[in-house]
Design a protein around this motif. Structure first.
Motif, short mmCIF file in Angstrom:
data_model
loop_
_atom_site.label_atom_id
_atom_site.label_comp_id
_atom_site.label_asym_id
_atom_site.label_seq_id
_atom_site.Cartn_x
_atom_site.Cartn_y
_atom_site.Cartn_z
N HIS A 17 1.03 -1.06 0.04
CA HIS A 17 0.00 0.15 0.06
C HIS A 17 1.09 1.33 0.06
N TYR A 18 0.53 2.24 -0.79
CA TYR A 18 1.15 3.32 -0.93
C TYR A 18 0.11 4.60 -0.41
N ASP A 19 0.65 5.35 0.57
CA ASP A 19 -0.25 6.26 1.25
C ASP A 19 0.12 7.69 0.91
N GLY A 20 0.92 7.96 -0.28
CA GLY A 20 1.34 9.29 -0.68
C GLY A 20 2.62 9.56 -0.25
N GLN A 21 3.04 9.01 0.91
CA GLN A 21 4.45 9.54 1.23
C GLN A 21 5.55 8.02 1.53
N ARG A 22 4.55 6.88 1.90
CA ARG A 22 5.49 5.76 2.21
C ARG A 22 4.84 4.49 1.37
N TRP A 23 5.75 3.43 1.49
CA TRP A 23 5.16 2.32 1.03
C TRP A 23 5.21 1.28 2.17
N ARG A 24 4.09 0.49 2.28
CA ARG A 24 4.10 -0.42 3.37
C ARG A 24 3.46 -1.79 2.88
N ARG A 25 4.17 -2.65 3.20
CA ARG A 25 3.82 -4.12 2.93
C ARG A 25 2.74 -4.58 3.89
N ILE A 26 1.75 -5.34 3.31
CA ILE A 26 0.81 -5.75 3.97
C ILE A 26 0.83 -7.29 3.97
N GLU A 27 0.79 -8.15 5.14
CA GLU A 27 1.17 -9.45 5.35
C GLU A 27 -0.33 -10.24 4.89
N SER A 28 -0.12 -10.83 3.76
CA SER A 28 -1.38 -11.43 3.09
C SER A 28 -1.73 -12.85 3.70
N GLY A 29 -0.79 -13.42 4.27
CA GLY A 29 -0.92 -14.69 4.83
C GLY A 29 -0.62 -16.01 3.91
N THR A 30 -0.36 -15.54 2.71
CA THR A 30 -0.19 -16.68 1.60
C THR A 30 0.98 -16.45 0.80
N GLU A 31 1.80 -17.52 0.16
CA GLU A 31 2.83 -17.57 -0.69
C GLU A 31 2.19 -17.25 -2.06
N LEU A 32 0.83 -17.64 -2.21
CA LEU A 32 0.50 -17.83 -3.81
C LEU A 32 0.34 -16.46 -4.52
N PRO A 33 0.53 -16.62 -5.59
CA PRO A 33 0.71 -15.32 -6.60
C PRO A 33 -0.75 -14.51 -6.25
N ILE A 34 -0.77 -13.29 -6.01
CA ILE A 34 -2.16 -12.62 -5.89
C ILE A 34 -2.23 -12.04 -7.34
N GLN A 35 -3.19 -12.21 -8.18
CA GLN A 35 -3.57 -12.03 -9.40
C GLN A 35 -4.20 -10.79 -9.41
N ASP A 36 -5.17 -10.46 -8.77
CA ASP A 36 -5.85 -9.16 -8.81
C ASP A 36 -6.26 -8.70 -7.55
N ILE A 37 -6.87 -7.13 -7.87
CA ILE A 37 -7.24 -6.65 -6.41
C ILE A 37 -8.23 -5.57 -7.04
N TRP A 38 -9.32 -5.45 -6.16
CA TRP A 38 -10.28 -4.19 -6.64
C TRP A 38 -10.92 -3.84 -5.17
#
Length: 193
Positions: A17-38
């Motif tokens: 996630h980018y909040d306009g100033q910094r990047w933050r990784r969000i822990e997804s709980g999976t190693e699968l590729p995430i194919q899409d987001i909406w």
């Protein structure tokens, strides 16, 4: 939703996630590729509703529907079709969620899932829409399908295109990208004509 609220997804379960100033990784709980987001933001409550789909396209493996909460935690939604891979998601609100991959599905809030069997059994890579009665889906073998809220209409299939990877759809203009024989192709569908 804006230049200071952008999400990126990718391999190894990556959500950023980018909040306009910094990047933050969000822990997804999976190693699968995430194919899409909406996602969408409820204008009445101001709350965001964000979904990600995680799966392997070419391998039978787990399939995950992930909800990103306001506090950037992630929880999993159940997926009832264990034999069907998920690849893309689109919705205007949490009441009708359209999901494609190894089939086309809609999740109706409070009523469960419905599988659309009238679409050819070709892997679908992306779903995008303008409204719940104006949706496009693209996939392998040059598949382009449109939904008018009642019926699905196959616009093209096996037109020489190896596959369509993605699309965007706004203001009666659909832009579809894919490949044909190793060369990139772009199709522009103008629905005003």
């Amino acid at each position: 939703s804006s230049p200071d609220n952008i999400y990126f997804v990718g391999r190894g379960g990556t959500i950023v996630h980018y909040d306009g100033q910094r990047w933050r990784r969000i822990e997804s709980g999976t190693e699968l590729p995430i194919q899409d987001i909406w996602g969408f933001k409820n204008q009445d409550t101001g709350e965001a509703f964000i979904l990600c789909l995680a799966s392997e396209k070419y391998h039978i493996s787990e399939k995950k529907l992930l909800i990103i909460r306001e506090d950037n935690t992630v929880e999993e939604m159940p997926w009832p079709f264990l034999d069907r891979r998920v690849h893309s998601v689109w919705f205007k609100n949490e009441y009708k969620i359209f999901i494609c991959g190894a089939g086309m599905f809609v999740k109706n809030k409070g009523a469960g899932y419905h599988r659309f069997d009238e679409i050819p059994r070709i892997f679908m890579n992306r779903v995008r829409g303008f409204d719940i009665n104006d949706i496009f889906v693209v996939g392998d073998f040059g598949l382009i399908v449109h939904f008018n809220g009642k019926n699905w209409k196959v616009l093209t299939v096996f037109n020489g295109v190896d596959l369509f990877h993605s699309l965007d759809y706004q203001n009666n203009l659909a832009v579809v990208v894919g490949e044909q024989g190793g060369t990139a192709v772009i199709y522009i569908l103008n629905l005003n004509k």
